[in-house]
Design a protein around this motif. Sequence first.
Motif, PDB file in Angstrom:
ATOM      1  N   THR A 173       0.825  -1.218   0.000  1.00  0.00           N
ATOM      2  CA  THR A 173       0.000   0.000   0.000  1.00  0.00           C
ATOM      3  C   THR A 173       0.856   1.264   0.000  1.00  0.00           C
ATOM      4  OG1 THR A 173      -0.232  -0.464   2.364  1.00  0.00           O
ATOM      5  CG2 THR A 173      -2.164  -0.858   0.996  1.00  0.00           C
ATOM      6  N   SER A 174       2.177   1.105   0.029  1.00  0.00           N
ATOM      7  CA  SER A 174       3.054   2.275   0.094  1.00  0.00           C
ATOM      8  C   SER A 174       2.882   3.269  -1.059  1.00  0.00           C
ATOM      9  CB  SER A 174       4.512   1.816   0.194  1.00  0.00           C
ATOM     10  OG  SER A 174       4.680   0.989   1.325  1.00  0.00           O
ATOM     11  N   PRO A 175       2.474   2.845  -2.275  1.00  0.00           N
ATOM     12  CA  PRO A 175       2.250   3.844  -3.325  1.00  0.00           C
ATOM     13  C   PRO A 175       1.324   4.978  -2.875  1.00  0.00           C
ATOM     14  CG  PRO A 175       2.073   1.642  -4.265  1.00  0.00           C
ATOM     15  CD  PRO A 175       2.279   1.468  -2.785  1.00  0.00           C
ATOM     16  N   MET A 176       0.429   4.682  -1.946  1.00  0.00           N
ATOM     17  CA  MET A 176      -0.489   5.727  -1.496  1.00  0.00           C
ATOM     18  C   MET A 176       0.211   6.792  -0.665  1.00  0.00           C
ATOM     19  SD  MET A 176      -3.379   6.089  -2.682  1.00  0.00           S
ATOM     20  CE  MET A 176      -4.289   7.087  -1.502  1.00  0.00           C
ATOM     21  N   GLN A 177       1.393   6.471  -0.145  1.00  0.00           N
ATOM     22  CA  GLN A 177       2.193   7.538   0.480  1.00  0.00           C
ATOM     23  C   GLN A 177       2.447   8.624  -0.561  1.00  0.00           C
ATOM     24  OE1 GLN A 177       5.783   6.509   2.554  1.00  0.00           O
ATOM     25  NE2 GLN A 177       4.991   4.559   3.311  1.00  0.00           N
ATOM     26  N   ILE A 178       2.876   8.168  -1.736  1.00  0.00           N
ATOM     27  CA  ILE A 178       3.230   9.114  -2.802  1.00  0.00           C
ATOM     28  C   ILE A 178       2.008   9.890  -3.275  1.00  0.00           C
ATOM     29  CG2 ILE A 178       4.249   9.321  -5.101  1.00  0.00           C
ATOM     30  CD1 ILE A 178       6.155   8.376  -2.796  1.00  0.00           C
ATOM     31  N   ARG A 179       0.923   9.163  -3.554  1.00  0.00           N
ATOM     32  CA  ARG A 179      -0.287   9.842  -4.037  1.00  0.00           C
ATOM     33  C   ARG A 179      -0.772  10.885  -3.032  1.00  0.00           C
ATOM     34  NH1 ARG A 179      -2.655   7.906  -8.591  1.00  0.00           N
ATOM     35  NH2 ARG A 179      -1.879   5.886  -9.331  1.00  0.00           N
ATOM     36  N   THR A 180      -0.677  10.553  -1.744  1.00  0.00           N
ATOM     37  CA  THR A 180      -1.143  11.499  -0.728  1.00  0.00           C
ATOM     38  C   THR A 180      -0.236  12.729  -0.676  1.00  0.00           C
ATOM     39  OG1 THR A 180      -1.915   9.594   0.537  1.00  0.00           O
ATOM     40  CG2 THR A 180      -1.839  11.697   1.685  1.00  0.00           C
ATOM     41  N   MET A 181       1.083  12.477  -0.740  1.00  0.00           N
ATOM     42  CA  MET A 181       2.016  13.612  -0.655  1.00  0.00           C
ATOM     43  C   MET A 181       1.966  14.487  -1.903  1.00  0.00           C
ATOM     44  SD  MET A 181       5.320  12.218   1.466  1.00  0.00           S
ATOM     45  CE  MET A 181       5.548  10.580   0.800  1.00  0.00           C
TER      46      MET A 181
END
Length: 344
Positions: A173-181
């Motif tokens: 789920t780490s890609p969502m770190q990027i999308r959120t940032m």
Amino acid sequence: MSELQTQLDKLRSAFDRDLEKAQNDKALDNVRVRFLGRSGEVTLLRRGIGQLPPEERPSAGKVINEAVEAMEAVLQQAQAALEMRAFESRLAEKIDVTMPGPPAAIGSIHPNRRIIQDICRFFQNHGFAVVLGPEIEPEYYNFDALNIPADHPAREGFDSFFLTDNLLLRPHTSPMQIRTMQQHRPPIAVVVPGRCYRRDAVDARHLFQFTQIEGLLVGEDVHMGHLKGMLTGMCRELFGRDQQVRFRPSFFPFTEPSAEVDTTCPLCRGNGGECRMCGGSGWIELGGSGMVHPNVLRNMDFDPDVYSGWAFGFGVERMALVRYDIDDIRRLYENDPNFLYQLA
Ligand code: DAH
């Protein structure tokens, strides 16, 4: 000829008598078989035609056929009358519409879902937002932006199901770190539950499709103590009030420092020994965590001298196994009501 007629008359009165006694489908059928069936009484009579003088045979056949037709007609009437009687008795049935019915089976919340709900509620109570992301991601979100360049061996473990050269089912789920940032400036505080995919062979501990929950906090003066405090609180919410959390040094390209997170084994309460849940170590591993790597912050145009952050990614099924003392991860996806109701 008149002898045949006498026999037919006798047959007919026997038929009428039997028919009168036949009060259900089966009995009616027995009558039909006995008189009109292939080796029934009428067939026996027909055989006798051969012994008649040739000129009498046609009329004898005719007489028999007429008798058969008459009997068939009566049989049909009797059949219809039976059906009518059955229908009328059903109409006459009294139904108590006020009688309570059998209770409807109500489903229960799936163990995975319950873990997700409890974790999300815990973090929401602390000001985090719950966000969801796509299960199909380009390499950029899965790897590059997370500081995993194309030639990095860390890709190997995440090498999952590619749909095109560039798109894959997300392995974490780490890609969502990027999308959120990409969408928000700090302060950022989110948790992200969701399905992930990896080409793992299925056994009691592994599935190729599983669930993770990711956490990300970015702001000023964010440090690892906050991470440990939040994760300890989360574990106490899930497993009990005395849970401890420990960090073990580890490596993830998107965090520095990185740590594996363990919590007190809820089965042996950390005593270890012969515990089958933790194998005697007294600890259960939840997943990875760490301080967001400065390169990741830079990729997002966040100045690492101003902002810092932490992140974690835990396996939800893993936590369900531990929380509910389940012996095999596959049980979570068999949809066996007997299993699910035990945990409801
Ligand atoms: N994405 C990692 C995995 O699936 C877990 C993880 C490690 C997530 C460290 C994080 C983290 O957010 O900071 O193995």
